[in-house]
Scaffold this active site. Structure first.
Site, PDB file in Angstrom:
ATOM      1  N   ARG A 124       0.822  -1.236   0.000  1.00  0.00           N
ATOM      2  CA  ARG A 124       0.000   0.000   0.000  1.00  0.00           C
ATOM      3  C   ARG A 124       0.845   1.271   0.000  1.00  0.00           C
ATOM      4  NH1 ARG A 124      -2.868  -2.831   4.034  1.00  0.00           N
ATOM      5  NH2 ARG A 124      -4.558  -4.050   3.120  1.00  0.00           N
ATOM      6  N   LYS A 146       2.786  11.511 -11.051  1.00  0.00           N
ATOM      7  CA  LYS A 146       1.912  10.655 -11.874  1.00  0.00           C
ATOM      8  C   LYS A 146       2.690   9.375 -12.169  1.00  0.00           C
ATOM      9  CE  LYS A 146      -1.336  13.595 -14.437  1.00  0.00           C
ATOM     10  NZ  LYS A 146      -1.757  14.065 -15.775  1.00  0.00           N
ATOM     11  N   GLU A 188       8.628  17.836 -24.767  1.00  0.00           N
ATOM     12  CA  GLU A 188       7.999  18.185 -23.484  1.00  0.00           C
ATOM     13  C   GLU A 188       8.564  19.516 -22.962  1.00  0.00           C
ATOM     14  OE1 GLU A 188       5.376  16.527 -22.398  1.00  0.00           O
ATOM     15  OE2 GLU A 188       5.672  14.349 -22.425  1.00  0.00           O
ATOM     16  N   LYS A 230       6.746  22.937 -13.870  1.00  0.00           N
ATOM     17  CA  LYS A 230       5.931  21.777 -13.469  1.00  0.00           C
ATOM     18  C   LYS A 230       5.688  21.823 -11.965  1.00  0.00           C
ATOM     19  CE  LYS A 230       4.879  17.006 -14.108  1.00  0.00           C
ATOM     20  NZ  LYS A 230       4.998  15.803 -14.888  1.00  0.00           N
ATOM     21  N   GLU A 240      -4.890  17.037 -10.477  1.00  0.00           N
ATOM     22  CA  GLU A 240      -5.437  17.435 -11.776  1.00  0.00           C
ATOM     23  C   GLU A 240      -6.938  17.753 -11.716  1.00  0.00           C
ATOM     24  OE1 GLU A 240      -3.972  16.197 -16.183  1.00  0.00           O
ATOM     25  OE2 GLU A 240      -5.043  14.635 -15.130  1.00  0.00           O
ATOM     26  N   ARG A 244      -3.605  21.606 -13.474  1.00  0.00           N
ATOM     27  CA  ARG A 244      -2.607  20.616 -13.893  1.00  0.00           C
ATOM     28  C   ARG A 244      -2.882  20.076 -15.292  1.00  0.00           C
ATOM     29  NH1 ARG A 244       0.650  15.873 -10.657  1.00  0.00           N
ATOM     30  NH2 ARG A 244       1.821  15.220 -12.498  1.00  0.00           N
ATOM     31  N   ASN A 248      -1.049  18.711 -19.966  1.00  0.00           N
ATOM     32  CA  ASN A 248      -1.519  17.713 -20.925  1.00  0.00           C
ATOM     33  C   ASN A 248      -1.656  18.286 -22.336  1.00  0.00           C
ATOM     34  OD1 ASN A 248      -3.661  15.033 -21.063  1.00  0.00           O
ATOM     35  ND2 ASN A 248      -2.087  15.074 -19.487  1.00  0.00           N
ATOM     36  N   HIS A 251      -1.643  16.074 -25.462  1.00  0.00           N
ATOM     37  CA  HIS A 251      -1.696  14.676 -25.043  1.00  0.00           C
ATOM     38  C   HIS A 251      -2.985  13.956 -25.426  1.00  0.00           C
ATOM     39  CE1 HIS A 251       1.949  15.791 -22.964  1.00  0.00           C
ATOM     40  NE2 HIS A 251       2.114  14.551 -22.522  1.00  0.00           N
ATOM     41  N   HIS A 255      -1.840  10.851 -27.169  1.00  0.00           N
ATOM     42  CA  HIS A 255      -2.069   9.544 -26.545  1.00  0.00           C
ATOM     43  C   HIS A 255      -2.931   8.651 -27.436  1.00  0.00           C
ATOM     44  CE1 HIS A 255      -1.183  10.666 -22.027  1.00  0.00           C
ATOM     45  NE2 HIS A 255      -0.088  10.471 -22.733  1.00  0.00           N
ATOM     46  N   HIS A 269       6.670   8.574 -27.134  1.00  0.00           N
ATOM     47  CA  HIS A 269       5.762   9.506 -26.460  1.00  0.00           C
ATOM     48  C   HIS A 269       6.038  10.965 -26.853  1.00  0.00           C
ATOM     49  CE1 HIS A 269       3.138  11.223 -23.440  1.00  0.00           C
ATOM     50  NE2 HIS A 269       4.146  11.933 -22.963  1.00  0.00           N
TER      51      HIS A 269
HETATM   52  N1  LIG Z   1       4.614  10.623 -15.132  1.00  0.00           N
HETATM   53  C1  LIG Z   1       4.621  11.678 -15.909  1.00  0.00           C
HETATM   54  O1  LIG Z   1       4.287  12.793 -15.505  1.00  0.00           O
HETATM   55  C2  LIG Z   1       5.091  11.536 -17.324  1.00  0.00           C
HETATM   56  C3  LIG Z   1       5.446  12.669 -18.062  1.00  0.00           C
HETATM   57  C4  LIG Z   1       5.917  12.507 -19.355  1.00  0.00           C
HETATM   58  C5  LIG Z   1       6.069  11.231 -19.890  1.00  0.00           C
HETATM   59  N2  LIG Z   1       5.727  10.157 -19.127  1.00  0.00           N
HETATM   60  C6  LIG Z   1       5.944   8.797 -19.642  1.00  0.00           C
HETATM   61  O2  LIG Z   1       7.339   8.616 -19.828  1.00  0.00           O
HETATM   62  C7  LIG Z   1       7.550   7.641 -20.836  1.00  0.00           C
HETATM   63  C8  LIG Z   1       8.564   8.144 -21.826  1.00  0.00           C
HETATM   64  O3  LIG Z   1       9.774   8.367 -21.142  1.00  0.00           O
HETATM   65  P1  LIG Z   1      11.161   8.345 -21.918  1.00  0.00           P
HETATM   66  O4  LIG Z   1      11.041   9.136 -23.150  1.00  0.00           O
HETATM   67  O5  LIG Z   1      12.210   8.665 -20.942  1.00  0.00           O
HETATM   68  O6  LIG Z   1      11.227   6.838 -22.400  1.00  0.00           O
HETATM   69  P2  LIG Z   1      12.076   5.566 -21.946  1.00  0.00           P
HETATM   70  O7  LIG Z   1      12.072   5.389 -20.486  1.00  0.00           O
HETATM   71  O8  LIG Z   1      11.591   4.443 -22.792  1.00  0.00           O
HETATM   72  O9  LIG Z   1      13.556   5.957 -22.386  1.00  0.00           O
HETATM   73  C9  LIG Z   1      13.830   6.162 -23.744  1.00  0.00           C
HETATM   74  C10 LIG Z   1      14.944   5.240 -24.247  1.00  0.00           C
HETATM   75  O10 LIG Z   1      16.191   5.743 -23.806  1.00  0.00           O
HETATM   76  C11 LIG Z   1      16.944   4.712 -23.144  1.00  0.00           C
HETATM   77  N3  LIG Z   1      17.764   5.410 -22.158  1.00  0.00           N
HETATM   78  C12 LIG Z   1      17.375   5.931 -20.980  1.00  0.00           C
HETATM   79  N4  LIG Z   1      18.379   6.637 -20.434  1.00  0.00           N
HETATM   80  C13 LIG Z   1      19.420   6.545 -21.269  1.00  0.00           C
HETATM   81  C14 LIG Z   1      20.729   7.091 -21.268  1.00  0.00           C
HETATM   82  N5  LIG Z   1      21.144   7.915 -20.315  1.00  0.00           N
HETATM   83  N6  LIG Z   1      21.554   6.782 -22.293  1.00  0.00           N
HETATM   84  C15 LIG Z   1      21.115   5.976 -23.314  1.00  0.00           C
HETATM   85  N7  LIG Z   1      19.887   5.464 -23.388  1.00  0.00           N
HETATM   86  C16 LIG Z   1      19.046   5.749 -22.370  1.00  0.00           C
HETATM   87  C17 LIG Z   1      15.903   3.776 -22.623  1.00  0.00           C
HETATM   88  O11 LIG Z   1      16.429   2.496 -22.397  1.00  0.00           O
HETATM   89  C18 LIG Z   1      14.872   3.801 -23.737  1.00  0.00           C
HETATM   90  O12 LIG Z   1      15.282   2.944 -24.768  1.00  0.00           O
HETATM   91  C19 LIG Z   1       6.203   7.389 -21.476  1.00  0.00           C
HETATM   92  O13 LIG Z   1       5.691   6.186 -21.005  1.00  0.00           O
HETATM   93  C20 LIG Z   1       5.359   8.538 -21.001  1.00  0.00           C
HETATM   94  O14 LIG Z   1       4.009   8.212 -20.920  1.00  0.00           O
HETATM   95  C21 LIG Z   1       5.254  10.281 -17.872  1.00  0.00           C
HETATM   96  O1  LIG Z   2       2.271  15.654 -15.206  1.00  0.00           O
HETATM   97  C1  LIG Z   2       1.256  15.811 -15.868  1.00  0.00           C
HETATM   98  O2  LIG Z   2       0.186  16.158 -15.351  1.00  0.00           O
HETATM   99  C2  LIG Z   2       1.266  15.592 -17.327  1.00  0.00           C
HETATM  100  O3  LIG Z   2       0.226  15.597 -17.951  1.00  0.00           O
HETATM  101  C3  LIG Z   2       2.588  15.382 -17.978  1.00  0.00           C
HETATM  102  C4  LIG Z   2       2.519  14.607 -19.283  1.00  0.00           C
HETATM  103  O4  LIG Z   2       3.633  15.012 -20.055  1.00  0.00           O
HETATM  104  C5  LIG Z   2       2.640  13.099 -19.095  1.00  0.00           C
HETATM  105  O5  LIG Z   2       2.756  12.482 -20.348  1.00  0.00           O
HETATM  106  C6  LIG Z   2       1.588  12.438 -18.260  1.00  0.00           C
HETATM  107  O6  LIG Z   2       1.937  11.116 -17.952  1.00  0.00           O
HETATM  108  C7  LIG Z   2       0.246  12.386 -18.944  1.00  0.00           C
HETATM  109  O7  LIG Z   2      -0.699  12.117 -17.985  1.00  0.00           O
HETATM  110  P1  LIG Z   2      -2.107  11.471 -18.286  1.00  0.00           P
HETATM  111  O8  LIG Z   2      -2.856  11.740 -17.028  1.00  0.00           O
HETATM  112  O9  LIG Z   2      -2.691  12.154 -19.486  1.00  0.00           O
HETATM  113  O10 LIG Z   2      -1.876  10.029 -18.518  1.00  0.00           O
HETATM  114 ZN   LIG Z   3       3.903  13.706 -21.759  1.00  0.00          ZN
END
Ligand SMILES: NC(=O)c1ccc[n+]([C@@H]2O[C@H](COP(=O)([O-])OP(=O)(O)OC[C@H]3O[C@@H](n4cnc5c(N)ncnc54)[C@H](O)[C@@H]3O)[C@@H](O)[C@H]2O)c1
Ligand SMILES: O=C(O)C(=O)C[C@@H](O)[C@H](O)[C@H](O)COP(=O)(O)O
Ligand SMILES: [Zn+2]
Length: 375
Positions: A124, A146, A188, A230, A240, A244, A248, A251, A255, A269
């Site tokens: 949890r 998130k 981003e 952010k 959100e 917040r 998006n 997105h 998405h 992404h």
């Molecule tokens: N939680 C949030 O607020 C939020 C915000 C934006 C995106 N996201 C999510 O994040 C994900 C995308 O993240 P991403 O673009 O980092 O993708 P990712 O984690 O897949 O990384 C991209 C690629 O780079 C490689 N990599 C990572 N670090 C490296 C380094 N230092 N050197 C060489 N290669 C490296 C990874 O192995 C992968 O192949 C998506 O799933 C998206 O939905 C979440």
């Molecule tokens: O942090 C947030 O809020 C965002 O929307 C950041 C986005 O870049 C990110 O891709 C996030 O994961 C999207 O959220 P979702 O709620 O649309 O899945």
């Molecule tokens: Zn995003």
């Protein structure tokens, strides 16, 4: 270069800091040890990051007398899945992690989102620390809490809000990133300018090449300003309920495209968000909310960074507008069957538009290159 410390504080969660600078991981133990109650760390990383950066991190903790356990998962968006979650939580159980343990998410957004969600549900809720290794993860996914895995019908559909205890953005780890991944992070970054900071957008327009080349001062400013924006938004609206949603921008469109191609390397992404932001500007312009010249300038800046801006830029286009609309219906901003979009009045002026007319989005998608299946 000095380290920039950005506080993230809101009503519903423990405050934490995001550190941005060079060489932070050389003193990872110094930064992280104050958070460790047990003398061990559990690291989650992926198969690309591990051979490049894991060794020195593990060695540091071992030398400082900590037990280190590591799980290396497959790289890529497909790992943000039920199978990925099962693998991570099984590893937690096998290691006997308890509520005093801390997990380190060492990788890009996939690792951060997956690890964060596993930590949110294991027992949890246990603590975790984000050590983002991609530009995208440093400027966006590691901050704000998130966490999620994907569902075939929609991106991040199964998840939780779970804030990290600390975020370490070491700019040095970015140098091993492929150019395509740096561009994804740039999508981003420019999002922040487009949604709410015209001056930052102007700066990016003039400095995109320096940011993409990871020139130290340029990438530092881009990461720090993005995190600052952010943090400011998350502080006001962690869950959100309102503001917040501005984060998006691009997105709802993006998405839907990611879901339609099946979450993989064909469309990353950041690329989907780049196309989605261009679509948000084109739709806003077509419906009279934004001057065409503003939309053209915004889209040109995204394209100048080498990012796609149209569905036709994706290899297996065209897309069926009805299928895209089904995915949009699963968007987390949708309410009672109606669609919500982040639209724009201009550069730096995004707003949340509720109950957007479905037919007008359908017509726009067709004009924007989507193709009816029986056409
Ligand atoms: N939680 C949030 O607020 C939020 C915000 C934006 C995106 N996201 C999510 O994040 C994900 C995308 O993240 P991403 O673009 O980092 O993708 P990712 O984690 O897949 O990384 C991209 C690629 O780079 C490689 N990599 C990572 N670090 C490296 C380094 N230092 N050197 C060489 N290669 C490296 C990874 O192995 C992968 O192949 C998506 O799933 C998206 O939905 C979440
Ligand atoms: O942090 C947030 O809020 C965002 O929307 C950041 C986005 O870049 C990110 O891709 C996030 O994961 C999207 O959220 P979702 O709620 O649309 O899945
Ligand atoms: Zn995003």
């Amino acid at each position: 270069m000095t380290t920039t410390r950005i506080p993230v504080a809101g009503e519903g969660f423990k405050p934490y800091e995001v550190l941005v600078g060079q060489g932070l991981l050389q003193n990872a133990v110094g930064h992280i040890a104050p958070f460790l109650k047990n003398r061990r760390v559990f690291i989650i990383t992926d198969a690309n990051v591990a051979p490049l950066h894991l060794g020195p991190l593990e060695a540091q903790f071992t030398a400082a007398g900590f037990t280190v356990e590591t799980l290396v998962v497959e790289a890529g968006e497909q790992t943000k899945s039920w199978e990925g979650l099962q693998q991570v939580t099984d590893a937690f159980v096998a290691a006997g992690l308890d509520r005093k343990d801390i997990v380190l998410a060492f990788g890009g957004g996939v690792i951060g989102d997956l690890t964060g969600f596993a930590c949110a549900v294991y027992m949890r809720g246990i603590d975790f620390i984000q050590i983002p290794t991609t530009v995208l993860a440093q400027v966006d996914s590691s901050v704000g809490g998130k966490t999620a895995i994907d569902h075939p019908q929609g991106k991040n559909l199964i998840g939780a809000f779970h804030q990290p205890r600390l975020v370490l953005c070491d700019l040095d780890v970015l140098t091993t990133l492929p150019a395509r991944q740096i561009r994804c992070g740039y999508a981003e970054i420019i999002k922040y300018g487009l949604l709410g900071d015209h001056a930052f957008f102007d700066w990016l327009e003039a400095n995109d090449a320096a940011v993409l080349a990871l020139e130290p001062e340029a990438i530092r400013h881009a990461v720090a300003r993005s995190v600052e924006m952010k943090a400011e938004i998350v502080a006001q609206d962690e869950r959100e309920g309102g503001k917040r949603a501005l984060l998006n921008l691009g997105h709802t469109f993006g998405h839907a495209l990611e879901a339609e191609v099946g979450f993989g390397d064909l469309l990353l992404h950041g690329e989907a968000v780049a196309i989605g932001m261009a679509q948000a500007f084109r739709y806003s312009s077509a419906t009279g909310g934004c001057a065409a010249s503003e939309a053209e300038r915004a889209i040109a800046a995204v394209r100048h960074a080498g990012l796609p801006t149209a569905m036709s830029d994706i290899r297996n286009a065209p897309f069926d507008p009805d299928k895209l609309l089904v995915h949009m219906g699963h968007d987390k901003k949708a309410e009672g069957g109606t669609l919500t979009f982040v639209l724009v009045e201009g550069i730096g002026k995004a707003f949340v538009a509720k109950r957007v007319d479905r037919q007008s989005v359908h017509d726009f998608l067709v004009r924007d290159g989507a193709q009816l299946q029986d056409a």
